[in-house]
Scaffold this motif. Structure first.
Motif, PDB file in Angstrom:
ATOM      1  N   ILE A   3       0.855  -1.180   0.000  1.00 48.57           N
ATOM      2  CA  ILE A   3       0.000   0.000   0.000  1.00 48.57           C
ATOM      3  C   ILE A   3       0.894   1.233   0.000  1.00 48.57           C
ATOM      4  O   ILE A   3       1.747   1.392   0.867  1.00 48.57           O
ATOM      5  N   VAL A   4       0.695   2.091  -0.991  1.00 49.81           N
ATOM      6  CA  VAL A   4       1.458   3.334  -1.098  1.00 49.81           C
ATOM      7  C   VAL A   4       0.542   4.473  -0.671  1.00 49.81           C
ATOM      8  O   VAL A   4      -0.521   4.676  -1.260  1.00 49.81           O
ATOM      9  N   LYS A   5       0.949   5.209   0.363  1.00 49.10           N
ATOM     10  CA  LYS A   5       0.176   6.356   0.837  1.00 49.10           C
ATOM     11  C   LYS A   5       0.799   7.617   0.254  1.00 49.10           C
ATOM     12  O   LYS A   5       2.005   7.803   0.323  1.00 49.10           O
ATOM     13  N   ARG A   6      -0.060   8.477  -0.324  1.00 49.95           N
ATOM     14  CA  ARG A   6       0.411   9.703  -0.959  1.00 49.95           C
ATOM     15  C   ARG A   6      -0.339  10.905  -0.389  1.00 49.95           C
ATOM     16  O   ARG A   6      -1.537  10.832  -0.145  1.00 49.95           O
ATOM     17  N   PHE A   7       0.388  12.013  -0.198  1.00 54.41           N
ATOM     18  CA  PHE A   7      -0.255  13.236   0.254  1.00 54.41           C
ATOM     19  C   PHE A   7      -1.020  13.871  -0.895  1.00 54.41           C
ATOM     20  O   PHE A   7      -0.616  13.785  -2.056  1.00 54.41           O
ATOM     21  N   ILE A   8      -2.136  14.518  -0.567  1.00 49.98           N
ATOM     22  CA  ILE A   8      -2.967  15.212  -1.555  1.00 49.98           C
ATOM     23  C   ILE A   8      -2.598  16.688  -1.476  1.00 49.98           C
ATOM     24  O   ILE A   8      -2.933  17.368  -0.505  1.00 49.98           O
ATOM     25  N   ALA A   9      -1.901  17.191  -2.472  1.00 48.14           N
ATOM     26  CA  ALA A   9      -1.419  18.575  -2.466  1.00 48.14           C
ATOM     27  C   ALA A   9      -2.576  19.562  -2.467  1.00 48.14           C
ATOM     28  O   ALA A   9      -3.499  19.451  -3.260  1.00 48.14           O
ATOM     29  N   GLY A  10      -2.544  20.501  -1.541  1.00 47.47           N
ATOM     30  CA  GLY A  10      -3.550  21.555  -1.483  1.00 47.47           C
ATOM     31  C   GLY A  10      -4.849  21.174  -0.818  1.00 47.47           C
ATOM     32  O   GLY A  10      -5.733  22.014  -0.677  1.00 47.47           O
ATOM     33  N   ALA A  11      -4.991  19.937  -0.398  1.00 47.74           N
ATOM     34  CA  ALA A  11      -6.244  19.497   0.234  1.00 47.74           C
ATOM     35  C   ALA A  11      -6.328  20.014   1.663  1.00 47.74           C
ATOM     36  O   ALA A  11      -5.332  20.088   2.376  1.00 47.74           O
ATOM     37  N   VAL A  12      -7.544  20.358   2.096  1.00 43.67           N
ATOM     38  CA  VAL A  12      -7.798  20.864   3.441  1.00 43.67           C
ATOM     39  C   VAL A  12      -8.613  19.827   4.198  1.00 43.67           C
ATOM     40  O   VAL A  12      -9.628  19.344   3.704  1.00 43.67           O
ATOM     41  N   THR A  21      -2.355  18.130   4.913  1.00 41.02           N
ATOM     42  CA  THR A  21      -2.194  17.092   5.935  1.00 41.02           C
ATOM     43  C   THR A  21      -2.930  15.808   5.567  1.00 41.02           C
ATOM     44  O   THR A  21      -2.852  14.837   6.309  1.00 41.02           O
ATOM     45  N   LEU A  22      -3.649  15.795   4.432  1.00 39.16           N
ATOM     46  CA  LEU A  22      -4.402  14.607   4.022  1.00 39.16           C
ATOM     47  C   LEU A  22      -3.549  13.710   3.133  1.00 39.16           C
ATOM     48  O   LEU A  22      -2.856  14.183   2.235  1.00 39.16           O
ATOM     49  N   LYS A  23      -3.623  12.424   3.411  1.00 37.42           N
ATOM     50  CA  LYS A  23      -2.987  11.446   2.532  1.00 37.42           C
ATOM     51  C   LYS A  23      -4.038  10.435   2.113  1.00 37.42           C
ATOM     52  O   LYS A  23      -5.040  10.248   2.800  1.00 37.42           O
ATOM     53  N   ARG A  26      -5.228   3.222  -1.453  1.00 40.66           N
ATOM     54  CA  ARG A  26      -6.271   2.300  -1.915  1.00 40.66           C
ATOM     55  C   ARG A  26      -5.915   0.870  -1.555  1.00 40.66           C
ATOM     56  O   ARG A  26      -4.751   0.520  -1.452  1.00 40.66           O
ATOM     57  N   ASP A  27      -6.964   0.067  -1.405  1.00 41.23           N
ATOM     58  CA  ASP A  27      -6.787  -1.380  -1.384  1.00 41.23           C
ATOM     59  C   ASP A  27      -7.629  -1.934  -2.531  1.00 41.23           C
ATOM     60  O   ASP A  27      -7.995  -1.180  -3.436  1.00 41.23           O
ATOM     61  N   GLU A  28      -7.963  -3.197  -2.532  1.00 42.01           N
ATOM     62  CA  GLU A  28      -8.699  -3.786  -3.652  1.00 42.01           C
ATOM     63  C   GLU A  28     -10.114  -3.234  -3.792  1.00 42.01           C
ATOM     64  O   GLU A  28     -10.669  -3.193  -4.885  1.00 42.01           O
ATOM     65  N   ASN A  29     -10.738  -2.814  -2.684  1.00 41.18           N
ATOM     66  CA  ASN A  29     -12.146  -2.441  -2.706  1.00 41.18           C
ATOM     67  C   ASN A  29     -12.436  -0.983  -2.396  1.00 41.18           C
ATOM     68  O   ASN A  29     -13.471  -0.471  -2.786  1.00 41.18           O
ATOM     69  N   ARG A  30     -11.567  -0.317  -1.652  1.00 40.57           N
ATOM     70  CA  ARG A  30     -11.880   1.018  -1.142  1.00 40.57           C
ATOM     71  C   ARG A  30     -10.724   1.991  -1.353  1.00 40.57           C
ATOM     72  O   ARG A  30      -9.579   1.589  -1.512  1.00 40.57           O
ATOM     73  N   GLU A  31     -11.075   3.278  -1.323  1.00 42.63           N
ATOM     74  CA  GLU A  31     -10.094   4.355  -1.339  1.00 42.63           C
ATOM     75  C   GLU A  31     -10.204   5.070   0.012  1.00 42.63           C
ATOM     76  O   GLU A  31     -11.305   5.387   0.450  1.00 42.63           O
ATOM     77  N   TYR A  32      -9.092   5.326   0.657  1.00 42.85           N
ATOM     78  CA  TYR A  32      -9.078   5.892   1.998  1.00 42.85           C
ATOM     79  C   TYR A  32      -8.386   7.244   1.995  1.00 42.85           C
ATOM     80  O   TYR A  32      -7.432   7.457   1.256  1.00 42.85           O
ATOM     81  N   LYS A  33      -8.885   8.167   2.844  1.00 42.39           N
ATOM     82  CA  LYS A  33      -8.225   9.441   3.109  1.00 42.39           C
ATOM     83  C   LYS A  33      -8.059   9.542   4.615  1.00 42.39           C
ATOM     84  O   LYS A  33      -8.955   9.175   5.372  1.00 42.39           O
ATOM     85  N   GLU A  34      -6.911  10.069   5.039  1.00 41.44           N
ATOM     86  CA  GLU A  34      -6.704  10.284   6.467  1.00 41.44           C
ATOM     87  C   GLU A  34      -5.820  11.492   6.692  1.00 41.44           C
ATOM     88  O   GLU A  34      -4.983  11.833   5.856  1.00 41.44           O
ATOM     89  N   CYS A  35      -6.037  12.152   7.819  1.00 45.13           N
ATOM     90  CA  CYS A  35      -5.280  13.343   8.194  1.00 45.13           C
ATOM     91  C   CYS A  35      -4.185  12.946   9.175  1.00 45.13           C
ATOM     92  O   CYS A  35      -4.437  12.178  10.106  1.00 45.13           O
ATOM     93  N   VAL A  36      -2.991  13.476   8.973  1.00 47.06           N
ATOM     94  CA  VAL A  36      -1.883  13.144   9.860  1.00 47.06           C
ATOM     95  C   VAL A  36      -1.881  13.997  11.124  1.00 47.06           C
ATOM     96  O   VAL A  36      -1.166  13.687  12.074  1.00 47.06           O
ATOM     97  N   ARG A  37      -2.703  15.050  11.171  1.00 39.82           N
ATOM     98  CA  ARG A  37      -2.758  15.919  12.352  1.00 39.82           C
ATOM     99  C   ARG A  37      -3.838  15.494  13.346  1.00 39.82           C
ATOM    100  O   ARG A  37      -3.600  15.387  14.525  1.00 39.82           O
ATOM    101  N   CYS A  38      -5.067  15.286  12.828  1.00 36.48           N
ATOM    102  CA  CYS A  38      -6.188  15.053  13.754  1.00 36.48           C
ATOM    103  C   CYS A  38      -6.759  13.650  13.667  1.00 36.48           C
ATOM    104  O   CYS A  38      -7.773  13.364  14.274  1.00 36.48           O
ATOM    105  N   ASP A  39      -6.150  12.760  12.924  1.00 29.25           N
ATOM    106  CA  ASP A  39      -6.604  11.371  12.793  1.00 29.25           C
ATOM    107  C   ASP A  39      -7.983  11.236  12.138  1.00 29.25           C
ATOM    108  O   ASP A  39      -8.682  10.261  12.354  1.00 29.25           O
TER     109      ASP A  39
END
Length: 85
Positions: A3-12, A21-23, A26-39
């Protein structure tokens, strides 16, 4: 599968309102977003069908009364040296 996690440039982040702060990953079924500051986490099915969960707790809809300070009115006065004829 790696799994490769990538930051989303300019995302709030919708929870803490911090930029870059959002990265996402993806896995086989879903796409995930998560914030490194507030979880903050969010996910969506890759086919676009997603069951909505409970309303996301954000800084706007948290409980509590917001106290506003009284506003001071502004008076705009035309500059006397710039009158039009």
């Amino acid at each position: 599968m790696t799994i490769v996690k990538r930051f989303i440039a300019g995302a709030v982040c919708p929870r803490c309102a911090e930029m870059d702060t959002l990265k996402m990953y993806r896995d086989e079924n879903r796409e995930y977003k998560e914030c490194v500051r507030c979880d903050y986490t969010d996910s969506m099915a890759l086919d676009g069908s997603d069951q909505p969960e409970a309303e996301l707790d954000t800084r706007v809809n948290r409980g509590g009364k917001v106290e506003l300070e009284p506003a001071q009115p502004l008076n705009f006065v035309a500059n006397p040296g710039t009158t039009k004829h």
